[in-house]
Structure formats: structure tokens, C-alpha cells
Design an enzyme around this catalytic site. Sequence first.
Site, PDB file in Angstrom:
ATOM      1  N   SER A 146      54.188   8.425   8.306  1.00 41.05           N
ATOM      2  CA  SER A 146      54.156   8.125   6.379  1.00 41.05           C
ATOM      3  C   SER A 146      54.741   6.629   6.256  1.00 41.05           C
ATOM      4  O   SER A 146      54.975   5.725   6.522  1.00 41.05           O
ATOM      5  CB  SER A 146      54.357   8.975   5.613  1.00 41.05           C
ATOM      6  OG  SER A 146      54.453   8.953   4.643  1.00 41.05           O
ATOM      7  N   TYR A 159      63.522  12.852   3.890  1.00 44.61           N
ATOM      8  CA  TYR A 159      62.057  12.454   4.458  1.00 44.61           C
ATOM      9  C   TYR A 159      61.980  11.136   5.383  1.00 44.61           C
ATOM     10  O   TYR A 159      60.917  11.624   6.388  1.00 44.61           O
ATOM     11  CB  TYR A 159      60.699  12.848   3.046  1.00 44.61           C
ATOM     12  CG  TYR A 159      58.918  12.842   3.515  1.00 44.61           C
ATOM     13  CD1 TYR A 159      58.832  14.225   4.021  1.00 44.61           C
ATOM     14  CD2 TYR A 159      58.555  12.035   3.609  1.00 44.61           C
ATOM     15  CE1 TYR A 159      57.533  13.905   4.562  1.00 44.61           C
ATOM     16  CE2 TYR A 159      57.275  12.043   3.753  1.00 44.61           C
ATOM     17  CZ  TYR A 159      56.579  13.156   4.319  1.00 44.61           C
ATOM     18  OH  TYR A 159      54.920  12.925   4.850  1.00 44.61           O
TER      19      TYR A 159
HETATM   20  P1  NDP Z   1      50.314  20.597   5.065  1.00 46.76           P
HETATM   21  O1  NDP Z   1      51.155  20.994   3.960  1.00 46.76           O
HETATM   22  O2  NDP Z   1      48.908  21.085   3.852  1.00 46.76           O
HETATM   23  O3  NDP Z   1      50.136  21.191   6.404  1.00 46.76           O
HETATM   24  C1  NDP Z   1      51.183  21.117   6.585  1.00 46.76           C
HETATM   25  C2  NDP Z   1      51.726  22.069   7.894  1.00 46.76           C
HETATM   26  O4  NDP Z   1      52.577  21.971   8.571  1.00 46.76           O
HETATM   27  C3  NDP Z   1      51.022  22.963   8.344  1.00 46.76           C
HETATM   28  O5  NDP Z   1      49.985  23.565   8.588  1.00 46.76           O
HETATM   29  C4  NDP Z   1      52.182  24.239   8.197  1.00 46.76           C
HETATM   30  O6  NDP Z   1      51.749  25.812   8.951  1.00 46.76           O
HETATM   31  C5  NDP Z   1      52.795  23.401   9.421  1.00 46.76           C
HETATM   32  N1  NDP Z   1      54.449  23.258   9.295  1.00 46.76           N
HETATM   33  C6  NDP Z   1      55.400  23.662   8.599  1.00 46.76           C
HETATM   34  N2  NDP Z   1      57.170  23.886   9.106  1.00 46.76           N
HETATM   35  C7  NDP Z   1      56.230  24.224  10.373  1.00 46.76           C
HETATM   36  C8  NDP Z   1      57.430  24.945  11.083  1.00 46.76           C
HETATM   37  N3  NDP Z   1      58.484  25.066  11.166  1.00 46.76           N
HETATM   38  N4  NDP Z   1      55.961  25.005  12.453  1.00 46.76           N
HETATM   39  C9  NDP Z   1      55.047  24.520  12.648  1.00 46.76           C
HETATM   40  N5  NDP Z   1      53.975  24.244  11.233  1.00 46.76           N
HETATM   41  C10 NDP Z   1      54.320  23.988  10.567  1.00 46.76           C
HETATM   42  O7  NDP Z   1      50.783  19.078   4.484  1.00 46.76           O
HETATM   43  P2  NDP Z   1      49.946  17.422   5.168  1.00 46.76           P
HETATM   44  O8  NDP Z   1      48.696  18.289   5.811  1.00 46.76           O
HETATM   45  O9  NDP Z   1      49.372  16.723   3.891  1.00 46.76           O
HETATM   46  O10 NDP Z   1      51.303  17.028   6.099  1.00 46.76           O
HETATM   47  C11 NDP Z   1      50.620  17.067   7.417  1.00 46.76           C
HETATM   48  C12 NDP Z   1      51.161  16.482   8.191  1.00 46.76           C
HETATM   49  O11 NDP Z   1      51.414  14.938   7.539  1.00 46.76           O
HETATM   50  C13 NDP Z   1      52.729  16.335   7.738  1.00 46.76           C
HETATM   51  O12 NDP Z   1      53.713  15.913   9.298  1.00 46.76           O
HETATM   52  C14 NDP Z   1      53.233  15.042   6.433  1.00 46.76           C
HETATM   53  O13 NDP Z   1      54.354  14.966   6.699  1.00 46.76           O
HETATM   54  C15 NDP Z   1      52.071  14.078   6.945  1.00 46.76           C
HETATM   55  N6  NDP Z   1      51.884  12.982   5.916  1.00 46.76           N
HETATM   56  C16 NDP Z   1      51.216  13.328   4.517  1.00 46.76           C
HETATM   57  C17 NDP Z   1      51.076  13.175   3.524  1.00 46.76           C
HETATM   58  C18 NDP Z   1      50.323  13.185   2.359  1.00 46.76           C
HETATM   59  O14 NDP Z   1      50.130  12.597   1.469  1.00 46.76           O
HETATM   60  N7  NDP Z   1      50.020  14.417   2.200  1.00 46.76           N
HETATM   61  C19 NDP Z   1      51.166  11.354   3.877  1.00 46.76           C
HETATM   62  C20 NDP Z   1      52.412  10.512   4.668  1.00 46.76           C
HETATM   63  C21 NDP Z   1      52.401  12.249   5.911  1.00 46.76           C
HETATM   64  P3  NDP Z   1      52.641  26.845   8.433  1.00 46.76           P
HETATM   65  O15 NDP Z   1      52.900  26.289   7.301  1.00 46.76           O
HETATM   66  O16 NDP Z   1      51.472  27.713   8.299  1.00 46.76           O
HETATM   67  O17 NDP Z   1      53.678  26.514   9.505  1.00 46.76           O
END
Ligand code: NDP
Length: 251
Positions: A146, A159
Site C-alpha cells: 500500500s 495496517y
Molecule cells: P476488499 O475489502 O474489497 O477486499 C478484501 C478481500 O480480502 C476480500 O475479497 C475478502 O474476502 C478478502 N479477505 C479478508 N480476510 C480474508 C481471509 N481471512 N481469508 C481470505 N480472504 C480474506 O478490499 P480491497 O480490494 O481494497 O483490498 C485488496 C487488497 O488491496 C488488500 O490487501 C488491501 O490492503 C490492498 N489495498 C487496498 C487499497 C484501497 O484503497 N482499497 C489501497 C492499498 C492497498 P472475504 O471477506 O470473502 O474472505
Amino acid sequence: MEDSIDYLDGTVALVTGASSGIGAATARTLAAAGASVALAARRTDRLYVLEERIESDGGEALSIPTDVTDEAAIEEMVEKTTATFGRLDALVNSAGVMLLAPVARADPNDWRRMVGVNLLGTMNATRAALPALREGDGGHVVALSSDATKDPGASFGAYAATKAGVAAFSESLRAEVADDGVRVTLLEPGATDTELPEHVPDEETKADVEALVESMRTLESEDVAAAIRYALAQPPHVNVEELVVRPTDAG
Ligand code: NDP
């Protein structure tokens, strides 16, 4: 010049965090470019809807319900992918949670969860996938860090620490696997319009994040997915090591 999409066509990608946001957009984007995609996350209903959508668009997908904090489930996730598609070319580690709070009000359980999902989840999925990635014609690991690691504001410390850990792990991994032709791309997106902020437990911090997001034209998940596709679509001798993709408005 060769069409870069050729390098994705016929490959197999495993995407964690595929049930929403960046992971879901990445799975759709890679499938549209001709990759078979394995979809991993906990929300099974979301995975099946995405699988159906990809298949009705002419792509190939497989839902693998997985909690990335469960090491046995991670091993199974990789085994199911290779058993179904016969190989594994790319792992995209998108599973993540952002449980922001000031240190004084933080719940240590939220810290534990962020380390478990963001850092250990990425490390364990990578460890499990490496043998299959090494077997192919040149595997690829994409890790979602990030831009928060570069200038973490108040409440982002824990985070950002997990994401800085992802960055350090990825840089070291690159040195380990380069001789096997395995590439590592570290992606550092800025604010992207996804469900991520919905889970922020501290109300004051959540309001600050929402205000920040509303103050700018954020990235869409598809913008980040396009960057991931770019990295994965390069010829085997080209390693896109690090990509910082931020909203123009972020300045
Ligand atoms: P979302 O919340 O839309 O997606 C997060 C995903 O992680 C979901 O599919 C969720 O699926 C999955 N997840 C969470 N916990 C678990 C678990 N224990 N096991 C398996 N899957 C898990 O957020 P983003 O798409 O934004 O995030 C994607 C990545 O990008 C993350 O790593 C985030 O930190 C990073 N990021 C995002 C930014 C932003 O501004 N959005 C900026 C910088 C980085 P489920 O709950 O179904 O398990």
C-alpha cells in the site's frame, strides 16, 4: 512488438481476496486476457457469482473457498488449483483487511487479525505456491502492499506495518527465486474505491477515511487490476518489480 496479452493467454492465476474489490477485478481482467483463474476468499456466495460471470463471458474460473489464516486451507487452495488446471503461473495476494484505529484505542485482536491476513496470509500462500510456480515456464508472485507504507498518517500504523512487512518479504523473495525465473511484483496502490474501509472499527477514524475518500476521485478496482495485468503480461525476461498507483488527486 509482440502483443503482451499473448503472455497471459493460457496461463493459470490464483487470486486471493477474489470475492470483492481489487481481487475480483483482477480475476475478471486476467480471465478476459485468457488466463484460467482460481478464486479464493471466505465469502463463497460471492465467489460463485464471480465464477459464473467469468464463465458466461467465455473465461475459465474455479471457486476455492479459503480462509488465508488457515495454513491447511492454503495448501488445499494451491492443490485444487493445480489439480484442476494442471499448473500455476501466477499468485496474486489480494486478501487483506484494514482495521484502523489510533494506537491508544486499538484492539490487539484487530492487530493480530491484520498480521494474520495481510502478512502471514501473503507469506503462507506464497510458500505454498512456490513449488508449482517454480515448475512452470516462469512463475510470478504479485503482492498487494500500500502507499500507506510510504507516509502512514495517524491511525494507519498497524495496517502500514503489515504492508511494510509484505514489501520486505517480497523484496527478499525476489532475490531468492530469480534464478528459477520466478518474478515478484510489489504493488502499492493508493485510495481505491472498495469495501476495505467498511470494516474500520474506530468510528472517528472511519469518518476521517470516508471524508478523505469523498474529497478525491479515487482509483477503481479495475485501475489496479490493469496494473497487475500489465506486470503479468510482460515477457519472461522483464520483471516489473514495483508499481505505485495512486489517484491523481492524491497529489
Ligand atoms: P476488499 O475489502 O474489497 O477486499 C478484501 C478481500 O480480502 C476480500 O475479497 C475478502 O474476502 C478478502 N479477505 C479478508 N480476510 C480474508 C481471509 N481471512 N481469508 C481470505 N480472504 C480474506 O478490499 P480491497 O480490494 O481494497 O483490498 C485488496 C487488497 O488491496 C488488500 O490487501 C488491501 O490492503 C490492498 N489495498 C487496498 C487499497 C484501497 O484503497 N482499497 C489501497 C492499498 C492497498 P472475504 O471477506 O470473502 O474472505
